[in-house]
Design a protein around this motif. Sequence first.
Motif, PDB file in Angstrom:
ATOM      1  N   ALA A   1       0.726  10.617  -4.400  1.00 13.47           N
ATOM      2  CA  ALA A   1       1.750  11.668  -3.909  1.00 13.47           C
ATOM      3  C   ALA A   1       2.506  12.478  -4.951  1.00 13.47           C
ATOM      4  O   ALA A   1       2.522  13.446  -5.306  1.00 13.47           O
ATOM      5  N   ALA A   2       2.983  11.569  -5.982  1.00 15.22           N
ATOM      6  CA  ALA A   2       4.216  12.041  -7.099  1.00 15.22           C
ATOM      7  C   ALA A   2       2.961  12.400  -8.070  1.00 15.22           C
ATOM      8  O   ALA A   2       3.183  13.003  -8.926  1.00 15.22           O
ATOM      9  N   SER A   3       2.179  12.125  -8.535  1.00  7.75           N
ATOM     10  CA  SER A   3       1.023  12.201  -9.927  1.00  7.75           C
ATOM     11  C   SER A   3       0.732  13.861  -8.474  1.00  7.75           C
ATOM     12  O   SER A   3       0.195  14.426  -9.555  1.00  7.75           O
ATOM     13  N   THR A   4       0.466  13.922  -7.297  1.00 11.99           N
ATOM     14  CA  THR A   4      -0.212  14.975  -7.216  1.00 11.99           C
ATOM     15  C   THR A   4       0.979  16.597  -7.578  1.00 11.99           C
ATOM     16  O   THR A   4       0.881  17.602  -7.541  1.00 11.99           O
ATOM     17  N   GLU A   5       1.781  16.046  -6.671  1.00 14.35           N
ATOM     18  CA  GLU A   5       3.316  16.994  -7.648  1.00 14.35           C
ATOM     19  C   GLU A   5       3.563  17.088  -8.348  1.00 14.35           C
ATOM     20  O   GLU A   5       3.565  18.671  -8.816  1.00 14.35           O
ATOM     21  N   ASP A   6       3.601  16.659  -9.583  1.00 13.16           N
ATOM     22  CA  ASP A   6       3.001  16.737 -11.394  1.00 13.16           C
ATOM     23  C   ASP A   6       2.638  17.367 -11.494  1.00 13.16           C
ATOM     24  O   ASP A   6       2.843  18.611 -13.221  1.00 13.16           O
ATOM     25  N   ARG A   7       1.480  17.740 -10.523  1.00 16.79           N
ATOM     26  CA  ARG A   7       0.407  18.797 -11.974  1.00 16.79           C
ATOM     27  C   ARG A   7       0.455  20.651 -11.470  1.00 16.79           C
ATOM     28  O   ARG A   7       0.923  21.039 -10.831  1.00 16.79           O
TER      29      ARG A   7
ATOM     30  N   PRO B   1       0.973  -1.489   0.115  1.00 17.41           N
ATOM     31  CA  PRO B   1      -0.253   0.250   0.383  1.00 17.41           C
ATOM     32  C   PRO B   1       0.794   1.446   0.183  1.00 17.41           C
ATOM     33  O   PRO B   1       0.762   2.327  -0.113  1.00 17.41           O
ATOM     34  N   LEU B   2       2.209   1.316   0.889  1.00 12.60           N
ATOM     35  CA  LEU B   2       3.220   2.391   0.794  1.00 12.60           C
ATOM     36  C   LEU B   2       3.103   3.112  -0.700  1.00 12.60           C
ATOM     37  O   LEU B   2       2.822   4.056  -1.115  1.00 12.60           O
ATOM     38  N   LEU B   3       3.242   1.955  -1.812  1.00 12.10           N
ATOM     39  CA  LEU B   3       4.294   2.975  -3.119  1.00 12.10           C
ATOM     40  C   LEU B   3       2.779   3.006  -4.105  1.00 12.10           C
ATOM     41  O   LEU B   3       2.678   4.515  -4.479  1.00 12.10           O
ATOM     42  N   ALA B   4       1.081   2.467  -3.255  1.00 14.83           N
ATOM     43  CA  ALA B   4      -0.242   3.141  -4.069  1.00 14.83           C
ATOM     44  C   ALA B   4       0.138   5.213  -3.023  1.00 14.83           C
ATOM     45  O   ALA B   4      -0.009   6.027  -4.023  1.00 14.83           O
ATOM     46  N   GLU B   5       0.555   4.957  -2.224  1.00 16.83           N
ATOM     47  CA  GLU B   5       0.494   6.459  -1.440  1.00 16.83           C
ATOM     48  C   GLU B   5       1.297   7.380  -2.704  1.00 16.83           C
ATOM     49  O   GLU B   5       1.515   8.497  -2.465  1.00 16.83           O
TER      50      GLU B   5
END
Length: 64
Positions: free
Chosen positions: A58-64, A50-54
């Motif tokens: 997090a990485a995809s929201t930083e890219d926005r 599950p940590l990978l999903a988190e």
Amino acid sequence: MSEKHLPVIAAPGEAQDDIRALAAAFSLQGWRYVDISRQERLDGIVARWPLLAELSTAASTEDR
């Protein structure tokens, strides 16, 4: 012999990518291939870790 030589069997240590070889042989550009089995494996990994999903979220929201 003007034909492109494409190996039928991958050499040891060399990943065989049939889709990429076909795309190169037939000049398929702009063609998107989705490896469904790879996506299923990734989904299984994320379900087990599950940590990978988190981290991915997090990485995809930083890219926005």
